[in-house]
Enzyme design. Structure first.
Site, mmCIF file in Angstrom:
data_model
loop_
_atom_site.group_PDB
_atom_site.id
_atom_site.type_symbol
_atom_site.label_atom_id
_atom_site.label_comp_id
_atom_site.label_asym_id
_atom_site.label_seq_id
_atom_site.Cartn_x
_atom_site.Cartn_y
_atom_site.Cartn_z
ATOM 1 N N HIS A 140 -6.476 -1.416 4.265
ATOM 2 C CA HIS A 140 -5.985 -1.798 5.427
ATOM 3 C C HIS A 140 -6.972 -1.441 6.504
ATOM 4 C CE1 HIS A 140 -2.448 -2.685 7.818
ATOM 5 N NE2 HIS A 140 -3.185 -2.284 8.880
ATOM 6 N N GLU A 141 -7.417 -0.286 6.686
ATOM 7 C CA GLU A 141 -8.150 0.074 7.977
ATOM 8 C C GLU A 141 -9.568 -0.774 7.934
ATOM 9 O OE1 GLU A 141 -6.769 0.952 10.470
ATOM 10 O OE2 GLU A 141 -5.011 1.764 9.477
ATOM 11 N N HIS A 144 -9.647 -4.115 9.120
ATOM 12 C CA HIS A 144 -9.527 -4.353 10.358
ATOM 13 C C HIS A 144 -11.001 -4.372 10.969
ATOM 14 C CE1 HIS A 144 -5.392 -4.639 10.977
ATOM 15 N NE2 HIS A 144 -4.989 -3.336 11.074
#
Length: 240
Positions: A140-141, A144
């Site tokens: 997820h990160e 980003h």
């Protein structure tokens, strides 16, 4: 568990670790059971148990987080894939992420992790329960990070924020159908994946200081949904 009328939420800064006899044996088991059921548990006792739990297991959690992180950086298909694509977007095609700026630490809020353009990625050791949960959070990160490099995401633009949150929840695996069935049962089976992504994106955008409320967050997420949900870059498709 129903809320206690006029209850005062304890300040964690005012808590200290309970006596040793409350941290082991039958008494710890009793407190754990009380916490899980909520029966006879007031806000002070709840806060104290959470404080004691983190103190009791924090060294183990930090060590596990580091071990899981190192394993994922070597063996996880989604993590290594994202790391490779981040490297391609980085200045001079050099890897900007490594063990020194993908760190495990204690977090005060309920998030599993976070990304800061100058600092790197934070993995919340006290919120991570398994190797596979860490894989989802790290992926997820990394989405980003990828979006920051490729699309110059501006978090002061709520549409930018909503789009990167939609993509991160979609591509990380945290909204896979099996996870949602465990949480919410079999109802609305065909909508679970999209509902999870929207829910997570709305929560994240709601926490943005420039967002007025959850209603505004929902409107923003809906406004970019179609284009962002269909953008699976750098993956060819959603596979997790």
């Amino acid at each position: 568990m129903s809320a206690v009328p006029n209850a005062v939420i304890p300040n964690p800064d005012n808590l200290s670790v309970s006596a040793p006899e409350k941290l082991s044996g039958f008494e710890w088991w009793r407190r754990s059971l009380q916490y899980r059921t909520g029966m006879g548990l007031d806000p002070q006792e709840k806060a104290q148990f959470e404080f004691d739990y983190q103190h009791k297991y924090l060294p183990q959690q930090c060590n596990s987080c580091i071990e899981f992180r190192d394993w994922m950086l070597t063996y996880s298909p989604s993590v290594t894939f994202m790391m490779d694509h981040i490297k391609k977007l980085s200045p001079n095609k050099e890897q900007i992420l490594n063990k020194s700026n993908i760190i495990c630490d204690v977090c005060d809020d309920l998030k599993g992790g976070g990304f800061h353009p100058q600092e790197g990625i934070l993995l919340c050791a006290n919120r991570i329960q398994s190797k596979w949960q860490l894989e989802d959070i790290l992926t997820h990160e990394l989405v980003h990070v990828y979006d920051h490099l490729k699309f110059q995401v501006n978090l002061n633009d709520l549409k930018h924020h909503a789009c990167t949150e939609i993509r991160a929840s979609m591509l990380s695996g945290e909204c896979r159908i099996f996870n949602e069935i465990k949480k919410t049962g079999l109802g609305d089976f065909g909508k679970k994946f999209q509902s999870c992504i929207k829910r997570r994106a709305i929560l994240s955008v709601s926490a943005n200081p420039i967002c007025k409320d959850s209603e505004e967050a929902e409107k923003v997420v809906n406004s970019v949904w179609q284009s962002c949900f269909n953008d699976t870059r750098p993956f060819e498709r959603v596979y997790r």
